[in-house]
Each structure stands twice: as C-alpha cells, then as structure tokens.
Design a protein around this motif. Structure first.
Motif, PDB file in Angstrom:
ATOM      1  N   GLY A 129      23.108  35.948  54.786  1.00 51.14           N
ATOM      2  CA  GLY A 129      22.305  35.539  54.034  1.00 51.14           C
ATOM      3  C   GLY A 129      20.434  36.854  55.637  1.00 51.14           C
ATOM      4  O   GLY A 129      19.825  37.650  55.516  1.00 51.14           O
ATOM      5  N   HIS A 130      21.163  35.364  56.593  1.00 50.97           N
ATOM      6  CA  HIS A 130      20.072  36.101  58.081  1.00 50.97           C
ATOM      7  C   HIS A 130      20.429  36.866  58.798  1.00 50.97           C
ATOM      8  O   HIS A 130      19.704  37.633  58.975  1.00 50.97           O
ATOM      9  N   CYS A 131      21.758  36.551  59.246  1.00 48.35           N
ATOM     10  CA  CYS A 131      22.357  37.340  60.036  1.00 48.35           C
ATOM     11  C   CYS A 131      21.792  39.161  59.851  1.00 48.35           C
ATOM     12  O   CYS A 131      21.640  39.691  61.461  1.00 48.35           O
ATOM     13  N   ILE A 132      22.420  39.682  58.817  1.00 51.67           N
ATOM     14  CA  ILE A 132      22.366  40.850  58.182  1.00 51.67           C
ATOM     15  C   ILE A 132      20.477  41.269  58.339  1.00 51.67           C
ATOM     16  O   ILE A 132      20.569  41.942  58.833  1.00 51.67           O
ATOM     17  N   GLY A 133      19.576  40.552  58.028  1.00 52.97           N
ATOM     18  CA  GLY A 133      18.286  40.510  58.021  1.00 52.97           C
ATOM     19  C   GLY A 133      17.910  40.494  59.497  1.00 52.97           C
ATOM     20  O   GLY A 133      16.949  41.171  59.787  1.00 52.97           O
ATOM     21  N   MET A 134      18.149  39.705  60.697  1.00 55.54           N
ATOM     22  CA  MET A 134      17.650  40.036  61.867  1.00 55.54           C
ATOM     23  C   MET A 134      18.410  41.000  62.818  1.00 55.54           C
ATOM     24  O   MET A 134      17.751  41.514  63.846  1.00 55.54           O
ATOM     25  N   CYS A 135      20.183  41.266  63.161  1.00 55.84           N
ATOM     26  CA  CYS A 135      20.731  41.496  63.599  1.00 55.84           C
ATOM     27  C   CYS A 135      21.010  42.561  62.972  1.00 55.84           C
ATOM     28  O   CYS A 135      21.670  43.913  63.459  1.00 55.84           O
ATOM     29  N   GLY A 136      21.008  42.919  61.775  1.00 56.61           N
ATOM     30  CA  GLY A 136      21.244  43.756  61.133  1.00 56.61           C
ATOM     31  C   GLY A 136      20.238  45.538  61.304  1.00 56.61           C
ATOM     32  O   GLY A 136      20.908  46.387  61.631  1.00 56.61           O
ATOM     33  N   PRO A 137      19.113  45.468  61.945  1.00 55.14           N
ATOM     34  CA  PRO A 137      18.362  46.881  62.461  1.00 55.14           C
ATOM     35  C   PRO A 137      19.014  47.318  63.663  1.00 55.14           C
ATOM     36  O   PRO A 137      18.749  48.644  63.444  1.00 55.14           O
ATOM     37  N   MET A 138      19.574  45.982  64.717  1.00 57.24           N
ATOM     38  CA  MET A 138      20.351  46.752  65.466  1.00 57.24           C
ATOM     39  C   MET A 138      21.558  47.253  65.265  1.00 57.24           C
ATOM     40  O   MET A 138      21.553  48.795  65.773  1.00 57.24           O
ATOM     41  N   VAL A 139      22.223  47.124  64.583  1.00 55.23           N
ATOM     42  CA  VAL A 139      23.463  47.314  64.087  1.00 55.23           C
ATOM     43  C   VAL A 139      23.098  49.171  63.533  1.00 55.23           C
ATOM     44  O   VAL A 139      23.939  49.633  63.857  1.00 55.23           O
ATOM     45  N   ALA A 140      21.870  49.193  63.203  1.00 54.25           N
ATOM     46  CA  ALA A 140      21.976  50.177  61.862  1.00 54.25           C
ATOM     47  C   ALA A 140      21.792  51.030  63.013  1.00 54.25           C
ATOM     48  O   ALA A 140      22.035  52.305  63.240  1.00 54.25           O
TER      49      ALA A 140
END
Lengths: 218, 157
Positions: free
Chosen positions: A18-29
């Motif tokens: 829930g949380h990490c994908i929202g926070m770090c997801g943009p950088m991973v993408a």
C-alpha cells in the motif's frame, strides 16, 4: 524481542503493497522506463541498496536511543535527496519522452551533471545499488515508525535488525511492482511510451514540491 | 465480449503503462482517501478531549503535550480515567496511533499509571511527506475481563 522482529517484517510486507509502492513506486517506474532492465536483478539491487540505508539508520537509532534527535539531523539530508531524486526523475522523464538527451550534460560537464550521467546512462547493472542507498534516505512515514521502534529497542543490534526485518518485508511488493512495469515497458513502444515520460516528469516535479514544502517547514 | 477483449488485448496494453504510472502518481503514498472524508472529533491543540466510553460510563480524557502538537517531536500522551468522580487506578490502558485510511506501521506508546487515574507515556507521531496531518488515537481500557475502547481523531501541526 523476536516477536518485534516478526512484527517489523510484517509491517514491511503489508506496508509494501500500500505505502511503499505509492512512495517509491514512481522512482522504480522511472528507472525501469529509462533503462528498461530486462531481468529482476536491477530491482533486487535497488532494493538491497534501500535496505542497506534502513539498516544504517536503524543501527544509529538503536545505538543512540533517540529518534527525534537523529531524525532531526537527517531531515535536511532527506529533503535534499528528495529534491535530487525529483530532478533526476525530471531529466529521465524528458529523456524517455525524447525531449532532452545527454548533449546538455556533455556541454555542461560539471561534477553533479557527470554523476547524474552515471545514473542516467551507465551500463553497469550495479549502479542500481548506490541508487537504492541514496533513495533509501527519502522521507517516509512508514519507515519513521520503524525507526521509532529501533530507537526504543535500546541497542545497536536490535535497532539494526528491526530495520533490516522491515526492509526485507518491503522487497516483495517493490520487486513485483518493478516486474510489472518492466513487462509493460517492453510490451509498448512509441507515442504512448513517450507520454509515459511526460508523466515521469510530472512525478519528479511532485517529488521536488514535497521536499521543498517539507524543507520550508523545518 | 471476452473474445473481443482477447482480440484487442495488444491494443489495450498500450493504455496500461500510463494508467499504472498515473495511479502511482496520484496514490500520494499516505493519502488513500480524500482529505474531506476524514473528520476530526478532537481539537487537541485547544485542549484535552473527553469522551465517555464503554458500558461502565468511564470518562476518558485524552491529551497530548507540548502544544501545538507537532510531528517528529517527542510528545507526552496523557489519558485520565474516571468513573463518575472516582479515578480508575486499576486499569491496563493502551494507546494505538494510526493514520486514517493509510497503514503507517504499529505505533503504540507505552503508558504507565502515574497516580489518580492518570496514565502517561512518551511517543512520536511521524510526519507523512504527503502533508496529511490527521491521526487517530485508539484508547483501550482493560479492567479484569471488561474491555472498553474509544478513539480520538485529531489534527497535528
């Protein structure tokens, strides 16, 4: 204490989706779209770097026993890293969109721009590890909660291992997210792919905005 | 319908990536529900909040200091419990801090009884980079086999 480690791992596991994908997801993408890694190794290296930073901060919290003081000292660094991450996303996004290339860096050959070139254009897969270390410092409410627990743990090992368990717990969600983006980035090309670059630029601006606002409130 | 979907799956893929990125972009980490959906019921910066909780008509007064209540600062959490006018001194009181709509980890400052029904503990409310400032304190009071709980939703600076 063993239960606390299990709890930290579970916090990472549940919070990851829930949380990490929202926070770090943009950088991973962003790094996935820019570099289009063909396997999962870059994602594991990026996450290993992130966990390394958590372990480092967790051990400091554990040895000092003070969350507020250490977090206060790190706040300035975290905001600067947030701004740098945002700038990197803007540059990468412009590159993905085909609106901006490496010629600018070649013309303005300063130290920071050369460092940026290593991340943006580097060939070695190992560049994802220092990227993870750097971005592990990004301010995050969920990791703050674990560092509060690390400070309360009262020893270097306990604080470090709590942060390690949490970090390991966040990996499945982040690698899965990276794998999905990798698959999709190979499935599409052309105009839509370039439109994704513009979205990355917008995400970078959002990162910069958050960090500047946070810095202003310090 | 399904056949049409399978036939056009390649075309559909091109919409998935921007959609995924936009979803991540707007997920905003800590903010899963619109801010307007979350209502506060405790103006913590104006003073302590009192609620009657449980079947025993226990009055629990929740307070946080220093004020204004800020994130990333050491805070003292106070819960005063009375039944009628009599302080409740034999309870096990626990506090759980959560952010409505988003999992922020387990944050339970330990409370100890300081006398006359006053339970106190130190803790920290972490800052969410999204800018959301609404938190919820769940107070659980255990007296033997009887358990009562209440919550206070408040905004921090």
């Amino acid at each position: 204490m063993e239960f606390d480690y299990f709890l930290a791992f579970t916090t990472g596991l549940l919070g990851g989706f829930g949380h990490c994908i929202g926070m770090c997801g943009p950088m991973v993408a962003t790094y996935t779209l820019h570099g289009s890694p063909k396997n999962l190794l870059p994602h594991f290296l990026y996450n290993a770097g992130r966990v390394t930073t958590y372990v480092f901060i967790g051990s400091i919290m554990g040895i000092t026993g003070f969350f507020v003081n250490v977090a206060g000292s790190l706040a300035g660094i975290q905001n600067i890293i947030g701004i740098l991450a945002g700038l990197m996303m803007v540059f990468m996004g412009l590159g993905i969109a085909g609106l901006w290339g490496m010629k600018f860096i070649e013309r303005h050959n300063s130290l920071i721009l050369r460092a940026a070139k290593v991340v943006l254009e580097g060939r070695s897969v190992w560049r994802y590890y220092p990227l993870g270390i750097l971005l592990g410092f990004l301010p995050c409410g969920l990791s703050y909660t674990i560092f509060i627990a690390s400070a309360a743990a009262g020893s270097l090992f306990s604080g470090m291992f709590l942060a390690f368990c949490f970090g390991i717990g966040t990996i499945p969600a982040m690698v899965l997210f990276g794998a999905v983006i990798t698959y999709m980035s190979h499935a599409i090309r052309g105009m839509i792919y370039r439109a994704g670059g513009i979205v990355v630029v917008l995400m970078g601006i959002n990162f910069i905005y958050r960090s500047v606002v946070s810095y202003a409130k310090m | 319908m399904i056949v049409l979907f399978i036939m056009h799956i390649k075309e559909l893929k091109i919409f998935l990536l921007p959609l995924a990125i936009i979803l991540v972009f707007f997920s905003n980490s800590c903010a899963r529900h619109p801010v307007n959906d979350i209502k506060t019921d405790c103006a913590i910066n104006a003073g302590a909040c009192i609620k009657t909780i449980g079947v025993d008509d226990i009055r629990a007064m929740f307070d946080v200091n220093p004020k204004p209540v800020k994130t990333m600062k050491e805070l003292v959490f106070n819960i005063n419990i009375k039944k009628g006018e009599v302080p409740v001194e034999d309870a096990m009181v626990s506090l759980n801090l959560t952010m409505p709509g988003m999992f922020m980890g387990i944050n339970k400052p330990a409370l100890t009884h300081k006398g006359k029904g006053r339970y106190e503990g130190k803790g920290v409310i972490p800052r969410c980079p999204s800018g959301l400032k609404i938190w919820k304190a769940d107070v659980t009071i255990e007296r033997g086999e009887r358990v009562a709980s209440g919550s206070y939703t408040f905004e921090v600076d």
